[in-house]
Design an enzyme around this catalytic site. Structure first.
Site, mmCIF file in Angstrom:
data_model
loop_
_atom_site.group_PDB
_atom_site.id
_atom_site.type_symbol
_atom_site.label_atom_id
_atom_site.label_comp_id
_atom_site.label_asym_id
_atom_site.label_seq_id
_atom_site.Cartn_x
_atom_site.Cartn_y
_atom_site.Cartn_z
ATOM 1 N N ASP A 1 26.678 21.534 -3.901
ATOM 2 C CA ASP A 1 26.494 20.342 -4.726
ATOM 3 C C ASP A 1 27.743 20.167 -5.587
ATOM 4 O OD1 ASP A 1 25.562 18.324 -6.383
ATOM 5 O OD2 ASP A 1 23.548 19.181 -6.546
ATOM 6 N N ARG B 1 28.293 17.563 -7.631
ATOM 7 C CA ARG B 1 28.082 16.529 -8.652
ATOM 8 C C ARG B 1 28.279 17.050 -10.068
ATOM 9 N NH1 ARG B 1 22.203 14.556 -6.862
ATOM 10 N NH2 ARG B 1 22.036 16.767 -6.387
HETATM 11 N N1 LIG Z 1 26.143 16.318 1.245
HETATM 12 C C1 LIG Z 1 24.941 15.815 1.508
HETATM 13 N N2 LIG Z 1 24.397 14.964 0.637
HETATM 14 C C2 LIG Z 1 23.168 14.483 0.913
HETATM 15 C C3 LIG Z 1 22.449 14.841 2.064
HETATM 16 N N3 LIG Z 1 21.277 14.186 2.050
HETATM 17 C C4 LIG Z 1 21.249 13.454 0.916
HETATM 18 N N4 LIG Z 1 22.386 13.628 0.221
HETATM 19 C C5 LIG Z 1 22.782 13.132 -1.089
HETATM 20 O O1 LIG Z 1 22.049 13.872 -2.029
HETATM 21 C C6 LIG Z 1 21.895 13.136 -3.215
HETATM 22 C C7 LIG Z 1 20.413 13.148 -3.603
HETATM 23 O O2 LIG Z 1 20.391 12.937 -4.918
HETATM 24 P P1 LIG Z 1 19.146 12.915 -5.899
HETATM 25 O O3 LIG Z 1 18.218 11.826 -5.497
HETATM 26 O O4 LIG Z 1 19.724 12.891 -7.266
HETATM 27 O O5 LIG Z 1 18.342 14.204 -5.595
HETATM 28 P P2 LIG Z 1 18.217 15.683 -5.972
HETATM 29 O O6 LIG Z 1 19.407 16.391 -6.448
HETATM 30 O O7 LIG Z 1 17.579 16.215 -4.754
HETATM 31 O O8 LIG Z 1 17.177 15.750 -7.177
HETATM 32 P P3 LIG Z 1 15.816 15.017 -7.445
HETATM 33 O O9 LIG Z 1 15.647 13.952 -6.439
HETATM 34 O O10 LIG Z 1 15.982 14.506 -8.832
HETATM 35 O O11 LIG Z 1 14.769 16.032 -7.372
HETATM 36 C C8 LIG Z 1 22.461 11.755 -2.928
HETATM 37 O O12 LIG Z 1 23.775 11.671 -3.457
HETATM 38 C C9 LIG Z 1 22.503 11.713 -1.406
HETATM 39 O O13 LIG Z 1 23.536 10.867 -0.920
HETATM 40 C C10 LIG Z 1 23.052 15.768 2.955
HETATM 41 O O14 LIG Z 1 22.493 16.181 3.961
HETATM 42 N N5 LIG Z 1 24.296 16.212 2.633
#
Ligand SMILES: Nc1nc2c(ncn2[C@@H]2O[C@H](COP(=O)(O)OP(=O)(O)OP(=O)(O)O)[C@@H](O)[C@H]2O)c(=O)[nH]1
Ligand SMILES: [Zn+2]
Length: 362
Positions: free
Chosen positions: A294, A296
């Site tokens: 991650d 971010r």
């Molecule tokens: N690198 C990568 N990013 C992904 C993948 N699937 C989803 N994402 C990204 O993951 C992020 C999900 O963010 P959030 O909705 O904040 O979710 P989270 O960190 O799981 O936390 P909550 O939803 O708050 O529980 C987004 O930026 C998506 O674009 C993946 O397989 N690989």
């Protein structure tokens, strides 16, 4: 008075250069010309090889692990560029797309002498340009003269690493009324960082009392889920679910942070999806590309909340890291409100991996 760009402005230029495949010069105790592997062209590679000296291809330790290259510098490896290395070879080191078809790329000879600070800083710069974290580095003697002769952007190493480790201030640009399906009392706020990076948004529902914990969601951009309705993740339903809950309560703040793909950018996320089709899970795919799980920085979210006058939230999330980061950057999390929506046959394994490897709460 000077009209010359300061280090933040120089870095914005340097990022644009790297994305265009143009080299950047870094001045430090040792100086070097640096170019991103992803955007390197055959012509520029030939030009760099013609300069003489020994180019090095720097990759992250994550990528080195997959390639079985020796890591002497903790978080990165400096691969000595073989004399017969061509563009295809460099791209295959940077990009894992063909790893399974051509698993044995080594043996590699890795540098262990000298300092890796310049290499580390160059990798960070490539990441902030949303490029694959792999850079070709060639030491040069007189960086001022070299940059001037070739018309290249030149950045100071020390100022660059200081700037990259400091969070860029975000400034409110404008806000306006925006009735949305979830609430007619919607208002969209735009925030712009000083470093020329992506803007971030806050959708305010109603007029929440600033002295009480506000129902809030930190949502990271997911073009595939939010816009296209992708079934590979749960982002779209989470986005709409959070807004619906704010609409039902009559107030809330949804921060839409443009940190697509957990901060690696959409192109790299699609590379990760392609690796997932080869059988790797979401975390393994990030690692094979050379990224952390991650990338971010959720402190962006606390900065925006503070700027809007909030100091306490009821945070809609299943991600404990978001709670920790909020608290660490001065926003109290009065309550964590779970947000479990949007499970389907395609994303069960993805959600299970997030629970098992990234600590997401079920
Ligand atoms: N690198 C990568 N990013 C992904 C993948 N699937 C989803 N994402 C990204 O993951 C992020 C999900 O963010 P959030 O909705 O904040 O979710 P989270 O960190 O799981 O936390 P909550 O939803 O708050 O529980 C987004 O930026 C998506 O674009 C993946 O397989 N690989
Ligand atoms: Zn998503």
């Amino acid at each position: 008075m000077s009209l010359a760009p300061d280090i933040t402005e120089q870095l914005a230029r340097a990022r644009a250069d790297l994305r265009m495949g143009v080299p950047v010069v870094m001045t430090g105790p040792t100086s070097a010309v640096v170019i991103a592997a992803e955007t390197l062209s055959a012509a520029r590679l030939a030009d760099i090889q013609a300069l003489g000296g020994q180019p090095v291809l720097t990759i992250t330790a994550r990528r080195a692990e997959t390639l079985k290259a020796r890591v002497y510098d903790g978080d990165l490896a400096r691969l000595v560029l073989p004399a017969d290395a061509n563009l295809a070879w460099i791209h295959s080191i940077a990009d894992p797309a063909d790893d399974l078809r051509t698993p044995m790329k080594g043996p590699f000879s890795c540098d262990r002498e000298g300092d890796a600070v310049l290499h580390r800083t160059a990798l960070s710069l490539a990441k902030t340009a949303r490029l694959l974290p792999a850079v070709l580095v060639l030491e040069i003697a007189d960086s001022f003269k070299f940059a001037a002769e070739h018309g290249l952007t030149r950045i100071n190493l020390e100022s660059t690493s200081a700037a990259l480790s400091t969070r860029s201030p975000l400034h409110p640009v404008v806000h306006a009324r925006l009735p949305i399906e979830a609430s007619e009392a919607g208002r969209l706020h735009i925030y712009r960082p000083e470093d020329g990076g992506e803007e971030h948004y806050a959708i305010e529902v109603g007029r929440p009392d600033r002295s009480k914990p506000v129902l809030a969601r930190l949502h990271s951009a997911c073009f595939t889920g939010d816009v296209l309705g992708s079934l590979k993740c749960d982002c779209g339903p989470q986005l709409r679910g959070a807004l619906a809950q704010m609409g039902a309560e009559g107030q809330g703040v949804l921060l839409y942070l443009n940190q697509e793909g957990r901060g690696i950018g959409l192109a790299n996320k699609m590379r990760a999806y392609s690796l997932q089709d080869q059988g790797f899970d979401t975390v393994e795919a990030n690692h094979r590309l050379g990224f952390e799980d991650d990338e971010r920085d959720f402190r962006l979210g606390s900065d925006i909340l503070a700027s809007m006058g909030f100091s306490s939230v009821r945070l809609l999330t299943n991600n404990p890291r978001k709670v920790e980061m909020m608290e660490a950057s001065g926003i109290k999390v009065a309550e964590r409100v779970p947000l479990r929506v949007g499970e389907n046959a395609f994303n069960t394994a993805y959600l299970a991996t997030k629970a098992a490897k990234s600590g997401h709460l079920l």
